[in-house]
Scaffold this active site. Structure first.
Site, PDB file in Angstrom:
ATOM      1  N   GLU A   1       0.856  -1.184   0.000  1.00  0.00           N
ATOM      2  CA  GLU A   1       0.000   0.000   0.000  1.00  0.00           C
ATOM      3  C   GLU A   1       0.898   1.241   0.000  1.00  0.00           C
ATOM      4  OE1 GLU A   1      -3.059  -0.469   3.030  1.00  0.00           O
ATOM      5  OE2 GLU A   1      -2.868  -2.635   2.921  1.00  0.00           O
TER       6      GLU A   1
ATOM      7  N   LYS B   1      -0.235   3.727  -5.372  1.00  0.00           N
ATOM      8  CA  LYS B   1       0.619   2.537  -5.262  1.00  0.00           C
ATOM      9  C   LYS B   1       1.514   2.360  -6.496  1.00  0.00           C
ATOM     10  CE  LYS B   1      -3.069   0.096  -2.754  1.00  0.00           C
ATOM     11  NZ  LYS B   1      -3.929  -1.106  -2.758  1.00  0.00           N
TER      12      LYS B   1
ATOM     13  N   HIS C   1      12.030 -16.289  -9.275  1.00  0.00           N
ATOM     14  CA  HIS C   1      10.973 -15.285  -9.394  1.00  0.00           C
ATOM     15  C   HIS C   1      11.486 -13.952  -9.961  1.00  0.00           C
ATOM     16  CE1 HIS C   1       8.459 -18.114  -7.413  1.00  0.00           C
ATOM     17  NE2 HIS C   1       9.143 -18.066  -6.292  1.00  0.00           N
TER      18      HIS C   1
ATOM     19  N   ARG D   1       3.846 -13.754  -8.276  1.00  0.00           N
ATOM     20  CA  ARG D   1       2.543 -13.942  -8.928  1.00  0.00           C
ATOM     21  C   ARG D   1       2.504 -13.451 -10.378  1.00  0.00           C
ATOM     22  NH1 ARG D   1      -1.657 -14.251  -5.024  1.00  0.00           N
ATOM     23  NH2 ARG D   1      -3.040 -14.557  -6.787  1.00  0.00           N
TER      24      ARG D   1
END
Ligand SMILES: [Zn+2]
Length: 288
Positions: free
Chosen positions: A3, A54, A100, A119
C-alpha cells in the site's frame, strides 16, 4: 498488497540508490513483466523517482520513464558494492537472481536492480516522461492521503474532499476507502487499522457517517499510514524494501491480522468478517 507506505518506502530507497545510475542493459526474463523496447532506455541515466498512489515512475534523462506497479508480490531490489554487506531477507526474496526474478537492470558502477514477482501481476512499462497519466492506472488514481513528501502532479486528499467522497457513496465505508479510484494508496491493512482507530464499524454505509466521524476517520488514516512509514511499511507477505529487508509495521497493527486476539481498547475479542470480499478485522465492542 503493498500500500502507500510500502510503495513510498520503495520510492525512497530507489531515490537514494538508483538515481544517477546509467542503465547499461536490461535482461527481460518474463516478457509479460516488461512492456516496450529496452533499446529505448539503454544508456539513459536515472534522474528521479516519483510515486502516485501505489504506482511508481522512474524518470530517465532521455525523456523516457519507467512506469511500475508491483501489484501483489513485486519487489525491486538494489545491489552494489556498498550494499552487499546488508543481508537480504532470504525468506522473502530467495536467491538473486532467482526463479521469481522477471527483469534485471544492469546499471553502471557494477550495480543491479532486480524486479522479482512471484505472482507475475506486476508490470514495468516504458513511457514518455510526464505521460504516466496516459496509462489507465495512473489516470484513475484518486487523491491520496498527504503523508509523504509532495510530488509534482499528485492530487492530495483534503478533509473537505474526503467528506465529499463519503457523502456521495452508500458503499460500506471500508470498501470505499480502499477504492483506488476514489482514494489512492489505502489497502486492506490500513483500512482495518484506521477504522479501528476511529471506532467506526467497517460495515457502516459511508454516507451514514456524521461529519465528526468523517473527520476522525480522516485523521486516523493519516495516523496509521504515518506510523507505518516510520516502521518502513508492513511485511506480512512478500514486501521488502530496495535493500531486500523487511518493514516492521506488521508487528504493530491495531486489529489487522489479529483474529481472536484481545482488543487493545476494551480487551474483547477481535473478530474477522468479510466486507466487500476482503478479510476484515474489527472489534465489535469498540467499533460502531
Ligand atoms: Zn474493543
Amino acid at each position: 498488497m503493498p500500500e502507500l507506505p510500502e510503495v513510498e518506502t520503495i520510492r525512497l530507497g530507489l531515490q537514494k540508490y538508483v538515481v544517477g545510475h546509467k542503465i547499461l542493459d536490461v535482461e527481460i526474463l518474463n516478457p509479460k513483466s516488461f512492456e516496450g523496447s529496452s533499446q529505448q532506455i539503454i544508456d539513459s541515466r536515472i534522474s528521479n523517482v516519483k510515486r502516485f498512489g501505489k504506482g511508481l515512475v522512474i524518470e530517465l534523462s532521455n525523456n523516457k520513464a519507467l512506469a511500475i506497479h508491483v501489484k501483489m508480490t513485486g519487489q525491486l531490489i538494489y545491489r552494489d558494492k556498498s550494499t552487499e554487506k546488508i543481508e537480504i531477507d532470504k525468506t522473502k526474496v530467495g536467491d538473486l537472481p532467482g526463479k521469481h526474478t522477471r527483469v534485471i537492470f544492469h546499471l553502471n558502477r557494477n550495480a543491479i536492480l532486480y524486479f522479482n514477482d512471484i505472482r507475475k501481476f506486476g508490470w514495468i512499462r516504458i513511457i514518455e516522461k510526464d505521460k504516466e497519466k496516459d496509462l489507465p492506472f495512473f489516470k484513475n488514481i484518486g487523491p491520496e492521503p498527504p503523508v509523504a513528501k509532495a510530488m509534482e502532479g499528485q492530487a492530495f486528499l483534503t478533509l473537505p474532499k474526503f467528506q465529499k467522497i463519503l457523502e456521495g457513496s452508500s458503499m460500506a465505508i471500508k470498501s470505499l476507502i480502499m477504492d483506488q479510484k476514489k482514494i489512492g494508496g489505502i489497502g486492506n491493512i490500513y483500512a482495518n487499522d484506521a477504522l479501528f482507530d476511529s471506532k467506526i464499524s467497517p460495515k457502516r454505509s459511508a454516507n451514514k457517517l456524521s461529519e465528526e466521524e468523517g473527520k476522525k476517520l480522516y485523521k486516523s488514516i493519516l495516523k496509521v499510514m504515518e506510523k507505518s512509514l516510520r516502521y518502513g511499511g508492513s511485511s506480512e507477505n512478500t514486501y521488502v524494501n530496495v535493500l531486500g529487508t523487511k518493514g516492521d509495521y506488521q508487528r504493530h497493527t491495531l486489529v489487522y491480522g489479529k483474529k481472536g486476539e484481545k482488543c487493545l481498547g476494551c480487551g474483547g475479542e477481535i473478530k474477522r468478517i468479510v466486507v466487500g470480499g476482503r478479510g476484515t478485522f474489527y472489534c465489535p465492542f469498540c467499533q460502531h
